[in-house]
Design a protein around this motif. Structure first.
Motif, PDB file in Angstrom:
ATOM      1  N   ARG A 255       0.566  -1.112  -0.187  1.00  0.00           N
ATOM      2  CA  ARG A 255      -0.183  -0.175   0.164  1.00  0.00           C
ATOM      3  C   ARG A 255       0.804   1.287   0.283  1.00  0.00           C
ATOM      4  NH1 ARG A 255      -6.082   0.352   2.931  1.00  0.00           N
ATOM      5  NH2 ARG A 255      -6.327  -1.570   1.530  1.00  0.00           N
ATOM      6  N   VAL A 256       1.965   1.121   0.552  1.00  0.00           N
ATOM      7  CA  VAL A 256       2.771   2.108   0.427  1.00  0.00           C
ATOM      8  C   VAL A 256       3.816   2.643  -0.552  1.00  0.00           C
ATOM      9  CG1 VAL A 256       5.185   3.415   1.284  1.00  0.00           C
ATOM     10  CG2 VAL A 256       3.328   2.214   2.775  1.00  0.00           C
ATOM     11  N   GLY A 259       0.796   3.880  -2.988  1.00  0.00           N
ATOM     12  CA  GLY A 259       0.288   5.069  -1.999  1.00  0.00           C
ATOM     13  C   GLY A 259       1.214   6.225  -3.329  1.00  0.00           C
ATOM     14  N   ILE A 260       2.934   5.886  -3.264  1.00  0.00           N
ATOM     15  CA  ILE A 260       3.397   6.820  -3.775  1.00  0.00           C
ATOM     16  C   ILE A 260       3.540   7.407  -5.279  1.00  0.00           C
ATOM     17  CG2 ILE A 260       5.980   6.948  -4.211  1.00  0.00           C
ATOM     18  CD1 ILE A 260       6.307   5.773  -1.376  1.00  0.00           C
ATOM     19  N   TYR A 263       0.467   9.680  -6.343  1.00  0.00           N
ATOM     20  CA  TYR A 263       0.565  11.138  -6.436  1.00  0.00           C
ATOM     21  C   TYR A 263       1.699  11.814  -7.552  1.00  0.00           C
ATOM     22  CZ  TYR A 263      -1.021  16.116  -5.490  1.00  0.00           C
ATOM     23  OH  TYR A 263      -0.715  17.319  -6.114  1.00  0.00           O
ATOM     24  N   LEU A 372      -5.477   8.700   0.856  1.00  0.00           N
ATOM     25  CA  LEU A 372      -4.576   8.038   1.101  1.00  0.00           C
ATOM     26  C   LEU A 372      -4.147   8.139   2.358  1.00  0.00           C
ATOM     27  CD1 LEU A 372      -1.631  10.245  -0.002  1.00  0.00           C
ATOM     28  CD2 LEU A 372      -2.172   8.077  -0.696  1.00  0.00           C
ATOM     29  N   GLY A 384       2.015   6.606   7.813  1.00  0.00           N
ATOM     30  CA  GLY A 384       2.303   6.184   6.392  1.00  0.00           C
ATOM     31  C   GLY A 384       1.038   7.051   4.535  1.00  0.00           C
ATOM     32  N   VAL A 385       0.296   8.614   4.772  1.00  0.00           N
ATOM     33  CA  VAL A 385       0.074   8.926   4.998  1.00  0.00           C
ATOM     34  C   VAL A 385       1.210   9.924   4.232  1.00  0.00           C
ATOM     35  CG1 VAL A 385      -2.461   9.301   5.201  1.00  0.00           C
ATOM     36  CG2 VAL A 385      -1.214  10.312   6.411  1.00  0.00           C
ATOM     37  N   CYS A 388       4.084   8.623   1.366  1.00  0.00           N
ATOM     38  CA  CYS A 388       2.814   8.519   0.464  1.00  0.00           C
ATOM     39  C   CYS A 388       3.986   9.791  -0.401  1.00  0.00           C
ATOM     40  CB  CYS A 388       1.884   7.391   0.342  1.00  0.00           C
ATOM     41  SG  CYS A 388       1.418   6.266   0.907  1.00  0.00           S
ATOM     42  N   TYR A 389       2.712  10.469   0.155  1.00  0.00           N
ATOM     43  CA  TYR A 389       2.714  11.979  -0.670  1.00  0.00           C
ATOM     44  C   TYR A 389       4.146  12.801  -0.700  1.00  0.00           C
ATOM     45  CZ  TYR A 389       0.547  16.772  -1.911  1.00  0.00           C
ATOM     46  OH  TYR A 389       0.549  18.078  -1.971  1.00  0.00           O
ATOM     47  N   ALA A 392       6.180  10.660  -3.141  1.00  0.00           N
ATOM     48  CA  ALA A 392       5.451  11.505  -4.689  1.00  0.00           C
ATOM     49  C   ALA A 392       5.977  12.469  -4.325  1.00  0.00           C
ATOM     50  CB  ALA A 392       3.899  11.122  -4.882  1.00  0.00           C
ATOM     51  N   SER A 432      -2.291   2.884 -10.557  1.00  0.00           N
ATOM     52  CA  SER A 432      -1.726   2.419  -8.645  1.00  0.00           C
ATOM     53  C   SER A 432      -3.056   3.119  -7.903  1.00  0.00           C
ATOM     54  CB  SER A 432      -0.853   3.468  -8.237  1.00  0.00           C
ATOM     55  OG  SER A 432       0.238   3.368  -8.527  1.00  0.00           O
TER      56      SER A 432
END
Length: 447
Positions: A255-256, A259-260, A263, A372, A384-385, A388-389, A392, A432
Motif C-alpha cells: 500500500r505504501v 500510495g507513492i 500522486y 491516502l 503512512g500518508v 506516500c505523499y 511522491a 495505482s
C-alpha cells in the motif's frame, strides 16, 4: 454522542450533530486550511524564487544553463527532505499526537523561511551563501514534509464518513492558497526594476512570513486532538506499540508503494508547470515574467473553488473514478502545455494554466488526502500518508523539475522528453489507484 472516528453514533446519524461538534469540525477545517496556506506559501515562494532569482543571485559565476540547473538543484533538496520530515513528524504524530507535531512544523518552517530572506549573497560571504541556502531549504523540506500528513488527518479524522473527502481537501485548499499568495507576493514586486528586484525585492516575500506564522499559530493552538487517535490510545493503552515506520514496512509495504505511485505524476505536472516552465518560457521565448505569473495566479485562484468541488464529488461517486480520470487527462495535457505556454499568446497561456491547475490538478488534489488516509491504520496513519505523499513529492516535485531542466538545456532532448516523463508517471498514478480499489466507505477505526 460520537463514535471513535469522530462520526456520529448510529442513533445520532439520524439527528442533527450537536453544536459543539459542528463548531469543532469547522475550526479544524479552517485551521488545516490556514496552517497549510502558511506552510505552503513559505515552501512555494522558494520555488518561484528559484525560477526567477537564485540563478543570477547565488550562482552568478556559472553559465546560464548551469546556474539554472544549480538553482533547481537547491529546489530539489527541499523535496528530497520532505520524506525525512514525514518520517520524523509522522512518528511523533502517531505516538504522541497530531496537534503537537503541527505546531512544531509551523514554527520550524517560519524560522527557516525568514532566515532565507535575511541570507547574505556570495559577494559578501562567498560559497557559504549557497551552502546556507541549501541547508535552509533542507529545513523547509523537513517542516513541510511533517505538516501535510498531520493537517490532513486532523481534518479527515474529525469528519464523518460521508464527508472525509471534503474535509481532507482543506489542506489542498491551503496549498492552493499558499501557491496563490506566493505568486501574488512576487507579482506585487512587478513595479521594481530588475536590479532592485534582484538586490533586495525578492527578500520581502520571505520576511512577511513572520506575520503569517503568528496568525497560524494562534488558530492551530485552539484545535482539539484527533478523536480517532485518542480512541486508539485508550483502546490499546496497555499494549506495546512498534514504531509506526517499521509496522508499515512490515505489514503495508504494498500500500505504501501504490500510495507513492498515486500522486507522483500529477505532482510532477504541477511542479513543472509552476517552476521550470516559467523559466523556460521567460528565458528562451522572451515571455514577460508578469504575463506568466498572472496566468498562474488566475489558474490557481480557480482551484480555491474546484478543489473542494472535486473532493465532494469523490465523497459522492468515489475516489477512484474522479482520480483516475484526472490522472489520464493530465497525461494527455502534458503534451499540450509546453506549446501553449511558449506560444506567447496570453489567452493560450491562460488556457493551459486553467486546464492544468483549475481543472486537472484540482481533480487530483481534492480526493488524494482522504484516499491516502483511508489506506492505513490509526497507529501508523500519520507516517503512512506522509510517506506516500512526500515520496511522491520528492519524485514529482524535486526530481521532476531538475530532470526537466537538464532535458531542455542545450544538447538535451527538449521539452517533448519532459512531457513523456510526466505522462508516463500519470499513467502509473491511474494504475495505482485502480489497484488500490475504492476506499471512501472504509471505517478508519478498522483499516
Amino acid at each position: 454522542m460520537s463514535t471513535l472516528d469522530g462520526t456520529s453514533s448510529p442513533r445520532a446519524t439520524t439527528d442533527r450533530p450537536n453544536d459543539d461538534l459542528v463548531r469543532q469540525r469547522r475550526r479544524v477545517y479552517i485551521a488545516s486550511a490556514i496552517g497549510s496556506t502558511i506552510e505552503y506559501y513559505d515552501f512555494l515562494i522558494y520555488a518561484t524564487a528559484a525560477s526567477l532569482v537564485f540563478a543570477p543571485v547565488f550562482f552568478a559565476g556559472s553559465s546560464p544553463a548551469v546556474a539554472l540547473i544549480a538553482s533547481f538543484g537547491t529546489l530539489a533538496v527541499g523535496y528530497l527532505a520532505r520524506p525525512i520530515g514525514g518520517i520524523i513528524f509522522g512518528h511523533f504524530g502517531d505516538r504522541f499526537g497530531r496537534k503537537s507535531s503541527l505546531i512544531w512544523t509551523l514554527s520550524i518552517m517560519g524560522v527557516a523561511t525568514v532566515s532565507i530572506g535575511l541570507l547574505p549573497t556570495p559577494d559578501k560571504i562567498g560559497v557559504l551563501a549557497p551552502t546556507l541556502l541549501v541547508a535552509l531549504r533542507l529545513i523547509q523540506g523537513i517542516a513541510v514534509g511533517g505538516e501535510w500528513g498531520g493537517a490532513v488527518l486532523m481534518a479527515v479524522e474529525h469528519a464523518n464518513t460521508k464527508s472525509r473527502g471534503f474535509y481532507g481537501s482543506a489542506t489542498q485548499m491551503g496549498a492552493s492558497a499558499g501557491l496563490l499568495l506566493s505568486f501574488a507576493a512576487f507579482a506585487a514586486l512587478g513595479g521594481l526594476s530588475e536590479d532592485q528586484f534582484l538586490s533586495w525585492g525578492w527578500r520581502l516575500p520571505f520576511l512577511v512570513t513572520v506575520v503569517l506564522v503568528g496568525i497560524g499559530m494562534y488558530i492551530r493552538v485552539g484545535v482539539r486532538e484527533s478523536p480517532v487517535l485518542l480512541a486508539e490510545k485508550e483502546r490499546n493503552e496497555e499494549e506495546p506499540r512498534r514504531a509506526p515506520l517499521f509496522a508499515l514496512l512490515r505489514e503495508r509495504r504494498g500500500r505504501v508503494l501504490l500510495g507513492i505511485g498515486v500522486y507522483a505524476g500529477p505532482f510532477m505536472a504541477y511542479a513543472v508547470a509552476t517552476s521550470l516552465l516559467v523559466t523556460y518560457a521567460h528565458k528562451d521565448f522572451g515571455i514577460p515574467r508578469q504575463t506568466l505569473l498572472n496566468a498562474m495566479m488566475i489558474g490557481t485562484a480557480g482551484m480555491l473553488l474546484t478543489v473542494p468541488l472535486f473532493a465532494w464529488l469523490s465523497d459522492r461517486y468515489g475516489r477512484r473514478p474522479v482520480y483516475v480520470t484526472a490522472a489520464l487527462l493530465t497525461a494527455i495535457h502534458a503534451f499540450a502545455m509546453f506549446p501553449l505556454v511558449t506560444s506567447g499568446s496570453f489567452p493560450l497561456i491562460l488556457l493551459s494554466y486553467v486546464i492544468s491547475m483549475t481543472v486537472l490538478n484540482a481533480a487530483a488534489n481534492g480526493p488524494v488526502p482522504a484516499l491516502l488516509a483511508e489506506l492505513f491504520p490509526t497507529a501508523s496513519r500519520y507516517t503512512g500518508v506522509s510517506l506516500c505523499y512526500q515520496f511522491a513529492g520528492m519524485i514529482g516535485g524535486g526530481l521532476g523539475p531538475l530532470l526537466a531542466a537538464t532535458f531542455i538545456a542545450p544538447g538535451g532532448p527538449g521539452s517533448i522528453a519532459v512531457s513523456v516523463m510526466i505522462s508516463a508517471l500519470c499513467i502509473v498514478a491511474a494504475l495505482s489507484v485502480s489497484a488500490l480499489g475504492e476506499t471512501r466507505t472504509v471505517d478508519l477505526r478498522t483499516v
